[in-house]
Design an enzyme around this catalytic site. Structure first.
Site, PDB file in Angstrom:
ATOM      1  N   ILE A 110      -2.546   0.222  -4.051  1.00 48.95           N
ATOM      2  CA  ILE A 110      -1.609  -0.924  -4.358  1.00 48.95           C
ATOM      3  C   ILE A 110      -0.281  -0.369  -4.625  1.00 48.95           C
ATOM      4  O   ILE A 110      -0.236   0.518  -5.144  1.00 48.95           O
ATOM      5  CB  ILE A 110      -2.401  -1.596  -5.818  1.00 48.95           C
ATOM      6  N   SER A 111       0.644  -1.187  -3.924  1.00 50.72           N
ATOM      7  CA  SER A 111       1.893  -0.445  -3.884  1.00 50.72           C
ATOM      8  C   SER A 111       2.581  -0.459  -5.049  1.00 50.72           C
ATOM      9  O   SER A 111       2.395  -1.256  -6.246  1.00 50.72           O
ATOM     10  CB  SER A 111       2.865  -1.387  -2.870  1.00 50.72           C
ATOM     11  N   GLN A 112       3.719   0.599  -5.296  1.00 48.77           N
ATOM     12  CA  GLN A 112       4.374   0.575  -6.479  1.00 48.77           C
ATOM     13  C   GLN A 112       5.328  -0.522  -6.645  1.00 48.77           C
ATOM     14  O   GLN A 112       5.767  -1.029  -5.697  1.00 48.77           O
ATOM     15  CB  GLN A 112       5.589   2.140  -6.077  1.00 48.77           C
ATOM     16  N   MET A 115       0.773  -0.988  -0.169  1.00 45.97           N
ATOM     17  CA  MET A 115       0.003   0.016   0.138  1.00 45.97           C
ATOM     18  C   MET A 115       0.884   1.334  -0.038  1.00 45.97           C
ATOM     19  O   MET A 115       0.758   2.303   0.663  1.00 45.97           O
ATOM     20  CB  MET A 115      -0.951  -0.009   1.270  1.00 45.97           C
TER      21      MET A 115
END
Length: 225
Positions: free
Chosen positions: A72-74, A1
């Site tokens: 949603i994470s990088q 996140m």
């Protein structure tokens, strides 16, 4: 996140093979060099985890909004965190913060078993359905307060936390096996955070600072959605 810097891929549409090549090149250029991690990230299609108006940007190296006010994470940060865990095929991994399920899916390619926990029932249900469709049968998805870990399943070989705490939570440190590794963001605000690698030794815990990051905060209790 994670809420990191925007990526540079300004043509997310087009040929899938070329898109995948650009995606992997972006990961390598940002320090994701472990062959097993890169293979796992090649296998897991990030596009399955990004819905709605942001779907066209799924292959850019940037965080994107998801339900329940989360992200949603990088991808490059996902890769660096996964790389720091140094997962072996026999490991059992706890992930705190299921979010979209993208990180857990990558962990499932590397570990024997993954337990992923989120405080939002909507997120765990949607992620579990995606895992079922993808036939990722080694992931257990649980709605719970992840700051307490999963005492009934402990200890864990690896623990990954995808939300920032002021300090590594005591219950999670206690659930880490000797020789185990935990990777998590630590910081007192959403503007100043560091990614930390914690290794449990015979003498206690060793801490290594990896890089600056920016994550949503780790919140106790269950979410309302």
């Amino acid at each position: 996140m994670n809420q990191g810097e925007p990526g540079q891929d300004d043509d997310p549409a087009g040929d899938p093979a070329e898109r995948k090549m650009r995606f992997l090149f972006a990961l390598r250029s940002r320090g994701v060099t472990d062959a097993r991690v890169l293979t796992a990230m090649e296998r897991v299609d990030r596009g399955l985890f990004v819905k709605g108006v942001f779907a066209a940007r799924a292959y850019e190296d940037m965080p994107l909004p998801i339900a329940c006010g989360q992200t949603i994470s990088q991808p490059s940060v996902v890769g660096l965190m996964t790389q720091a865990l140094n997962i072996s095929p026999r490991d059992t991994v706890l992930e705190v913060g299921t979010g979209s399920g993208y990180q857990a899916a990558i962990l499932s390619e590397l570990a024997r078993r993954v337990y992923t926990v989120d405080r939002y029932r909507r997120l765990t249900h949607e992620a579990a359905e995606l895992f079922r469709q993808m036939k990722l049968n080694n992931i257990t998805t649980i709605t719970a307060d992840g700051s307490h870990g999963l005492p009934d399943q402990a200890p864990f070989d690896r623990i990954l936390v995808t939300a920032a705490a002021e300090d590594p939570p005591g219950p999670l440190l206690a659930q880490l096996k000797p020789g185990g590794i935990m990777v998590l963001p630590v910081g007192q605000s959403d503007a100043v955070q560091s990614l930390i690698k914690v290794t449990r030794t015979e003498r206690g815990f060793d801490y290594e600072e990896l890089r600056p990051v920016r994550f949503v905060p780790l919140v106790e209790g269950l979410g309302s959605e």
